[in-house]
Design a protein around this motif. Structure first.
Motif, PDB file in Angstrom:
ATOM      1  N   VAL A 178       0.825  -1.201   0.000  1.00  0.00           N
ATOM      2  CA  VAL A 178       0.000   0.000   0.000  1.00  0.00           C
ATOM      3  C   VAL A 178       0.865   1.259   0.000  1.00  0.00           C
ATOM      4  N   THR A 179       0.264   2.340  -0.520  1.00  0.00           N
ATOM      5  CA  THR A 179       0.912   3.642  -0.508  1.00  0.00           C
ATOM      6  C   THR A 179      -0.060   4.656   0.067  1.00  0.00           C
ATOM      7  N   PRO A 180       0.214   5.183   1.266  1.00  0.00           N
ATOM      8  CA  PRO A 180      -0.615   6.272   1.799  1.00  0.00           C
ATOM      9  C   PRO A 180      -0.268   7.555   1.053  1.00  0.00           C
ATOM     10  N   LEU A 181      -1.264   8.163   0.430  1.00  0.00           N
ATOM     11  CA  LEU A 181      -1.022   9.353  -0.383  1.00  0.00           C
ATOM     12  C   LEU A 181      -1.153  10.613   0.459  1.00  0.00           C
ATOM     13  N   GLY A 182      -0.217  11.528   0.280  1.00  0.00           N
ATOM     14  CA  GLY A 182      -0.257  12.805   0.978  1.00  0.00           C
ATOM     15  C   GLY A 182       0.183  12.744   2.424  1.00  0.00           C
ATOM     16  N   VAL A 183       0.831  11.658   2.812  1.00  0.00           N
ATOM     17  CA  VAL A 183       1.307  11.500   4.188  1.00  0.00           C
ATOM     18  C   VAL A 183       2.821  11.346   4.152  1.00  0.00           C
ATOM     19  N   PRO A 184       3.551  12.207   4.869  1.00  0.00           N
ATOM     20  CA  PRO A 184       5.015  12.100   4.814  1.00  0.00           C
ATOM     21  C   PRO A 184       5.544  10.842   5.512  1.00  0.00           C
ATOM     22  N   ASP A 185       4.874  10.385   6.571  1.00  0.00           N
ATOM     23  CA  ASP A 185       5.344   9.224   7.325  1.00  0.00           C
ATOM     24  C   ASP A 185       4.440   8.027   7.043  1.00  0.00           C
ATOM     25  N   HIS A 186       4.860   7.189   6.100  1.00  0.00           N
ATOM     26  CA  HIS A 186       4.064   6.017   5.741  1.00  0.00           C
ATOM     27  C   HIS A 186       4.020   4.990   6.865  1.00  0.00           C
TER      28      HIS A 186
END
Length: 134
Positions: free
Chosen positions: A61-69
Motif C-alpha cells: 500500500v501507498t498512503p497518499l499525501g502523508v510524509p510518514d508512511h
C-alpha cells in the motif's frame, strides 16, 4: 504430479491476489475501519501477493499525501484482523480467509530513482554520443 520449479507466482495466486486487492480497496473506500488516521488518509493498494498456499496475503500500500508512511502501515496492521473479517463477504469462494499483512510499497520510489538517473546529464551525454563510435 510434479511441482513447478519456478518461483514465479501461479495463475491462481495472481487471480486470488487481485480479488483480495479489490476487496481490501472496497473495505478502505467504504470507511469500515474505525481509525482516525486510516479514515483521513487516501490509501492506494497497488498489489497483493499471495503465499503459495493462499493463506497469507501481503498487501503493498501507498498512503497518499502523508510524509510518514510507517504510522499508516502500523495502523493498518493493527486492524488487519478486522479487515480480514470484512473480506469474507466478497471472498466467499475461498476455502480459507487469508491472513492480511500490510507493507509499504516502495516501487514508486524505485521508479522515481531510475527516472532521475535516466534524465541525469551524464546519461544524456552518453545517449547523445551513442552513434559517434561508428
Amino acid at each position: 504430479m510434479t511441482k513447478a520449479t519456478s518461483s514465479a507466482p501461479s495463475q491462481r495466486m495472481l487471480r486470488v491476489g487481485e480479488q483480495v486487492r479489490a476487496a481490501i480497496t472496497q473495505v478502505l473506500q467504504r470507511g469500515e475501519v474505525r481509525d482516525d488516521l486510516i479514515e483521513k488518509t487516501v490509501i492506494s493498494v497497488s498489489e497483493v501477493r499471495m503465499s503459495p498456499d493462499l493463506k497469507i496475503a501481503t498487501a503493498y500500500v501507498t498512503p497518499l499525501g502523508v510524509p510518514d508512511h510507517h504510522t499508516v502501515i502500523e495502523a493498518l496492521n493493527r486492524h488487519a484482523k478486522f479487515i480480514r473479517g470484512r473480506l469474507g463477504g466478497q471472498l466467499r469462494q475461498m476455502k480459507y480467509m487469508p491472513e492480511v499483512r500490510f507493507r509499504d510499497d516502495t516501487s514508486f520510489d524505485n521508479y522515481k530513482k531510475i527516472d532521475e538517473l535516466l534524465r541525469s546529464p551524464e546519461v544524456q551525454r552518453d545517449l547523445d554520443g551513442e552513434g559517434d563510435d561508428e
